[in-house]
Design a protein around this motif. Structure first.
Motif, PDB file in Angstrom:
ATOM      1  N   HIS A 134       0.810  -1.232   0.000  1.00  0.00           N
ATOM      2  CA  HIS A 134       0.000   0.000   0.000  1.00  0.00           C
ATOM      3  C   HIS A 134       0.842   1.280   0.000  1.00  0.00           C
ATOM      4  O   HIS A 134       0.495   2.264   0.643  1.00  0.00           O
ATOM      5  CB  HIS A 134      -1.013  -0.003   1.159  1.00  0.00           C
ATOM      6  N   VAL A 135       1.942   1.212  -0.716  1.00  0.00           N
ATOM      7  CA  VAL A 135       2.809   2.395  -0.870  1.00  0.00           C
ATOM      8  C   VAL A 135       2.567   3.050  -2.235  1.00  0.00           C
ATOM      9  O   VAL A 135       2.689   4.259  -2.380  1.00  0.00           O
ATOM     10  CB  VAL A 135       4.294   1.994  -0.712  1.00  0.00           C
ATOM     11  N   PHE A 143      -0.035   3.508  -5.596  1.00  0.00           N
ATOM     12  CA  PHE A 143      -1.338   3.360  -6.244  1.00  0.00           C
ATOM     13  C   PHE A 143      -1.146   3.691  -7.713  1.00  0.00           C
ATOM     14  O   PHE A 143      -0.555   4.722  -8.052  1.00  0.00           O
ATOM     15  CB  PHE A 143      -2.363   4.303  -5.618  1.00  0.00           C
ATOM     16  N   ARG A 192      -9.406  -0.133  -4.771  1.00  0.00           N
ATOM     17  CA  ARG A 192      -9.905   1.183  -5.164  1.00  0.00           C
ATOM     18  C   ARG A 192      -9.552   2.201  -4.093  1.00  0.00           C
ATOM     19  O   ARG A 192      -9.646   1.917  -2.910  1.00  0.00           O
ATOM     20  CB  ARG A 192     -11.430   1.152  -5.277  1.00  0.00           C
ATOM     21  N   LEU A 193      -9.175   3.376  -4.531  1.00  0.00           N
ATOM     22  CA  LEU A 193      -8.950   4.478  -3.595  1.00  0.00           C
ATOM     23  C   LEU A 193      -9.707   5.679  -4.103  1.00  0.00           C
ATOM     24  O   LEU A 193      -9.859   5.874  -5.306  1.00  0.00           O
ATOM     25  CB  LEU A 193      -7.462   4.835  -3.501  1.00  0.00           C
ATOM     26  N   TYR A 214      10.427   1.478  -5.393  1.00  0.00           N
ATOM     27  CA  TYR A 214       9.180   1.907  -6.037  1.00  0.00           C
ATOM     28  C   TYR A 214       9.471   2.852  -7.201  1.00  0.00           C
ATOM     29  O   TYR A 214       8.803   2.818  -8.231  1.00  0.00           O
ATOM     30  CB  TYR A 214       8.263   2.592  -5.017  1.00  0.00           C
ATOM     31  N   PHE A 240       1.046   6.965  -7.864  1.00  0.00           N
ATOM     32  CA  PHE A 240       1.107   7.798  -6.662  1.00  0.00           C
ATOM     33  C   PHE A 240       1.935   7.022  -5.641  1.00  0.00           C
ATOM     34  O   PHE A 240       1.585   5.893  -5.296  1.00  0.00           O
ATOM     35  CB  PHE A 240      -0.300   8.073  -6.127  1.00  0.00           C
ATOM     36  N   VAL A 241       3.024   7.615  -5.207  1.00  0.00           N
ATOM     37  CA  VAL A 241       3.955   6.900  -4.330  1.00  0.00           C
ATOM     38  C   VAL A 241       4.037   7.617  -2.984  1.00  0.00           C
ATOM     39  O   VAL A 241       4.400   8.808  -2.925  1.00  0.00           O
ATOM     40  CB  VAL A 241       5.371   6.851  -4.958  1.00  0.00           C
ATOM     41  N   ALA A 242       3.696   6.908  -1.913  1.00  0.00           N
ATOM     42  CA  ALA A 242       3.788   7.505  -0.570  1.00  0.00           C
ATOM     43  C   ALA A 242       5.261   7.731  -0.231  1.00  0.00           C
ATOM     44  O   ALA A 242       6.079   6.821  -0.383  1.00  0.00           O
ATOM     45  CB  ALA A 242       3.146   6.593   0.455  1.00  0.00           C
TER      46      ALA A 242
END
Lengths: 14, 264
Positions: free
Chosen positions: B44-45, B47, B126-127, B218, B257-259
């Motif tokens: 979950h890093v 999306f 889904r986010l 990532y 999208f990378v945290a």
């Protein structure tokens, strides 16, 4: 050491 | 009914191959406008959100919006079994919403291979993210660079450490890292224009200096997909995940999208 964040901090589940 | 056809080796197949190291299962939405896919990596890093407009396919038909979960690795395995020159059809019929049918047709039309792939539950992938045009203005800095350069930066830095610090200000865009064996700093002096040239690094949007720390594992995955395209667009904000975007035709895109990492 920097800590990895996860996306739930930014986006909520749909 | 939903049906799209593409030639073997088309851009969708290339992208699906390139996202495999991050994504197992993806949620796919199809509408008359095109094919979109969302997926989260297992940690979950990252999306991933992509949209392929209908016009990028050889043919495309979607009578009714549909949403389905697809085991991407299995789908890629099936697609790899196609031969050069084959036309690939991906199809879902209204009567049967438990699997998708993938068909290969040889160029001389003398051989056809049909395969069914079971759909899976991918609702957790889904986010809720804002409309992109609202979100883009939230980024403190957005720059574009040749995707080969982005990949080279990520590779050079990962020799030294697992993390990269990306810093952007009006004068310089830098990628740096520091490890036990040394440090690397790659600096680019950006052009400032709304119309980036393909070969240069361009700062397209700047609201203030910003820096983020990211895991190179990532970033290398994002770079791998980006090398299917000439240019990559990168957005930084302290309030949003890092954004890595490649454009597909006029309206299509792949966005990661990378945290980031945070120092406590």
């Amino acid at each position: 050491q920097p800590k990895q964040q996860v996306l739930s901090r930014f986006f909520s589940p749909k | 009914m939903f049906e799209l056809t593409m030639a073997k080796g088309s851009i969708l197949q290339g992208v699906l191959e390139a996202i495999l190291d991050l994504v197992n299962v993806a949620n796919v939405d199809c509408s008359s406008k095109g094919f979109s896919l969302q997926a989260l990596d297992t940690e979950h890093v990252v999306f991933l959100s992509l949209f392929f407009p209908s016009e990028v396919f050889r043919s495309y038909r979607c009578d009714e919006d549909c949403s389905m979960g697809i085991a991407i690795a299995d789908m890629v395995d099936l697609l790899r079994a196609s031969n050069d020159g084959d036309i690939i059809t991906i199809k879902v019929t209204d009567q049967n919403f438990e699997d998708i049918t993938i068909t290969f047709e040889s160029p001389d039309k003398t051989k056809t291979t049909d395969m069914d792939l079971q759909l899976v539950d991918a609702r957790s992938h889904r986010l809720k993210i804002s409309e992109w045009h609202d979100m883009e203005s939230e980024y403190q800095a957005i720059f574009c660079m040749p995707s080969a350069q982005f990949m080279l930066n990520c590779k050079s830095l990962s020799v030294i450490d697992d993390d990269v610090v990306i810093r952007v200000n009006e004068e310089v865009i830098s990628f740096s890292t520091k490890g036990k064996s040394g440090c690397v700093n790659i600096s680019h002096v950006p052009n400032k224009t709304d119309n980036p040239e393909k070969a240069s690094v361009t700062l397209t949007h700047m609201r203030g200096p910003v820096s983020l720390t990211l895991n190179l594992r990532y970033m290398k995955s994002c770079a791998k997909v980006s090398t299917l395209f000439d240019q990559v667009k990168i957005g930084l904000s302290t309030k949003l995940p890092l954004m890595v975007e490649c454009k597909i035709a006029e309206k299509g895109y792949i966005r990661y999208f990378v945290a980031p990492k945070i120092t406590e």
